[in-house]
Design an enzyme around this catalytic site. Structure first.
Site, PDB file in Angstrom:
ATOM      1  N   ASP A 103      29.900  23.999   9.281  1.00 13.60           N
ATOM      2  CA  ASP A 103      28.567  23.768   8.728  1.00 13.60           C
ATOM      3  C   ASP A 103      28.486  24.233   7.279  1.00 13.60           C
ATOM      4  OD1 ASP A 103      27.570  22.704  11.013  1.00 13.60           O
ATOM      5  OD2 ASP A 103      26.444  24.479  11.637  1.00 13.60           O
ATOM      6  N   LYS A 125      24.390  20.032   7.440  1.00  8.69           N
ATOM      7  CA  LYS A 125      23.294  20.841   7.972  1.00  8.69           C
ATOM      8  C   LYS A 125      22.552  21.598   6.893  1.00  8.69           C
ATOM      9  CE  LYS A 125      23.413  20.883  12.647  1.00  8.69           C
ATOM     10  NZ  LYS A 125      23.963  22.081  13.238  1.00  8.69           N
ATOM     11  N   MET A 136      15.322  30.918   7.894  1.00  9.74           N
ATOM     12  CA  MET A 136      14.891  29.610   7.387  1.00  9.74           C
ATOM     13  C   MET A 136      13.442  29.618   6.899  1.00  9.74           C
ATOM     14  SD  MET A 136      16.653  27.153  10.242  1.00  9.74           S
ATOM     15  CE  MET A 136      16.418  28.196  11.647  1.00  9.74           C
TER      16      MET A 136
HETATM   17  N1  SAH Z   1      23.334  31.023  13.211  1.00 12.71           N
HETATM   18  C1  SAH Z   1      22.951  31.658  11.949  1.00 12.71           C
HETATM   19  C2  SAH Z   1      21.582  31.218  11.497  1.00 12.71           C
HETATM   20  C3  SAH Z   1      21.464  29.757  11.175  1.00 12.71           C
HETATM   21  S1  SAH Z   1      19.864  29.351  10.576  1.00 12.71           S
HETATM   22  C4  SAH Z   1      23.033  33.168  12.103  1.00 12.71           C
HETATM   23  O1  SAH Z   1      23.197  33.677  13.213  1.00 12.71           O
HETATM   24  O2  SAH Z   1      22.948  33.862  11.076  1.00 12.71           O
HETATM   25  C5  SAH Z   1      20.135  29.444   8.832  1.00 12.71           C
HETATM   26  C6  SAH Z   1      19.363  30.614   8.226  1.00 12.71           C
HETATM   27  O3  SAH Z   1      20.057  31.828   8.411  1.00 12.71           O
HETATM   28  C7  SAH Z   1      19.182  30.519   6.727  1.00 12.71           C
HETATM   29  O4  SAH Z   1      18.112  29.663   6.380  1.00 12.71           O
HETATM   30  C8  SAH Z   1      18.867  31.956   6.390  1.00 12.71           C
HETATM   31  O5  SAH Z   1      17.543  32.290   6.739  1.00 12.71           O
HETATM   32  C9  SAH Z   1      19.793  32.699   7.342  1.00 12.71           C
HETATM   33  N2  SAH Z   1      21.062  33.097   6.717  1.00 12.71           N
HETATM   34  C10 SAH Z   1      22.288  32.827   7.175  1.00 12.71           C
HETATM   35  N3  SAH Z   1      23.231  33.396   6.385  1.00 12.71           N
HETATM   36  C11 SAH Z   1      22.563  34.038   5.408  1.00 12.71           C
HETATM   37  C12 SAH Z   1      22.970  34.825   4.296  1.00 12.71           C
HETATM   38  N4  SAH Z   1      24.258  35.067   4.031  1.00 12.71           N
HETATM   39  N5  SAH Z   1      22.008  35.332   3.495  1.00 12.71           N
HETATM   40  C13 SAH Z   1      20.707  35.111   3.745  1.00 12.71           C
HETATM   41  N6  SAH Z   1      20.267  34.381   4.784  1.00 12.71           N
HETATM   42  C14 SAH Z   1      21.180  33.869   5.613  1.00 12.71           C
END
Ligand code: SAH
Length: 265
Positions: free
Chosen positions: A45, A67, A180
């Site tokens: 992704d 995505k 998000m």
């Molecule tokens: N499965 C992922 C989340 C996917 S939804 C998890 O467990 O982290 C995607 C959201 O995750 C983004 O919009 C943001 O809000 C957050 N996110 C993921 N990685 C990030 C990062 N390195 N820094 C800030 N926000 C992050």
């Protein structure tokens, strides 16, 4: 639906649903690294960092499934069908997702398709953004003086409004983590205040947590949207709300400028 699958319709291939963590490759599990090194094909992704992809064997096929918000390179059904096809070809497939696959990652939906099609699978958890990003921002999610519980919610807007259980989000002595939520931040702050949250409740928005481009912007429910605009934060951003955010000032430890900036994939 039961994942009692594969014995009935054995196929050679297998899909490993792997969490790639928030960005810093040091946060990968050993299991994830070993699987990336031996996979025939890796379907990844947008959120997966390029430094994590460096662990993929050079001989493996890499398929970008996209995505990015509003720019779904492959529709979810296409991704599901692709995973089934690759497994039926006998391949060892790593389905690599940012963070943890079972937290706002649609991992469950992909597995349901695999289960229904008799494809063998395993799940490898990853460090979810709430955990990884809060650690690298120096914001403990719980702390005996400030928060005894923590909620993870998605701030993704539908028709301009976030359909969240606002009364549960404004309870005192808890931390709320919003995935998000960048686009909906002004609306989220407005709703929290109108449901009884103090207007000066501390809030942090963290861009690119755990990698070289990490930025942390703190403020209150009243002024955070303006601060985020001024700082020109871009996705992905994680929002953390609650008294624990105050601890950032004394506990921030990560100095991202000392790291090389990873090239964009
Ligand atoms: N499965 C992922 C989340 C996917 S939804 C998890 O467990 O982290 C995607 C959201 O995750 C983004 O919009 C943001 O809000 C957050 N996110 C993921 N990685 C990030 C990062 N390195 N820094 C800030 N926000 C992050």
């Amino acid at each position: 639906m039961k994942a009692d699958v594969t014995k009935a319709h054995p196929v050679g291939g297998k899909v490993y649903l792997v969490g790639g963590g928030p960005g810093d490759p040091e946060l990968l599990t050993l299991r994830a690294v070993r699987l990336l090194e031996k996979a025939d094909v890796v379907v990844y992704d947008h959120l997966v960092s390029s430094a994590v992809l460096d662990f993929v064997s050079p001989s493996a096929e890499r398929i970008y499934a996209g995505k990015r918000r509003n720019e779904h390179t492959m529709r979810q059904e296409q991704i599901n069908a692709l995973l089934v096809k690759l497994a039926h070809e006998g391949k060892q497939v790593v389905r690599l997702k940012g963070g943890d696959p079972f937290i706002f990652g649609r991992g469950g939906e992909e597995l349901q398709t695999l289960a229904a099609q008799g494809v063998a699978f395993e799940v490898v958890p990853g460090v979810t953004a709430a955990s990884g990003v809060s650690s690298y921002a120096g914001i403990p999610l719980t702390h005996r003086d400030y928060a005894q519980s923590c909620m993870f919610v998605t701030g993704h807007l539908k028709d301009g409004t976030a359909d969240l259980d606002w009364p549960s989000l404004v309870r005192p002595r808890q931390t709320v983590v919003i995935y998000m939520g960048l686009g909906g931040l002004p609306e989220i702050c407005r709703q929290l205040i109108s449901h009884g949250a103090p207007a000066n409740l501390p809030i942090a928005v963290v861009q690119d947590g755990s990698i070289a481009t990490q930025k942390v912007v703190t403020g209150t429910l009243t002024d955070i949207s303006e601060r985020v605009t001024q700082a020109n934060l871009k996705s992905p951003c994680l929002t953390l709300i609650g008294e624990v955010v105050k601890l950032h000032e004394s506990l921030a430890w990560f100095a991202p400028q000392s790291l090389p900036v990873a090239p964009q994939v």
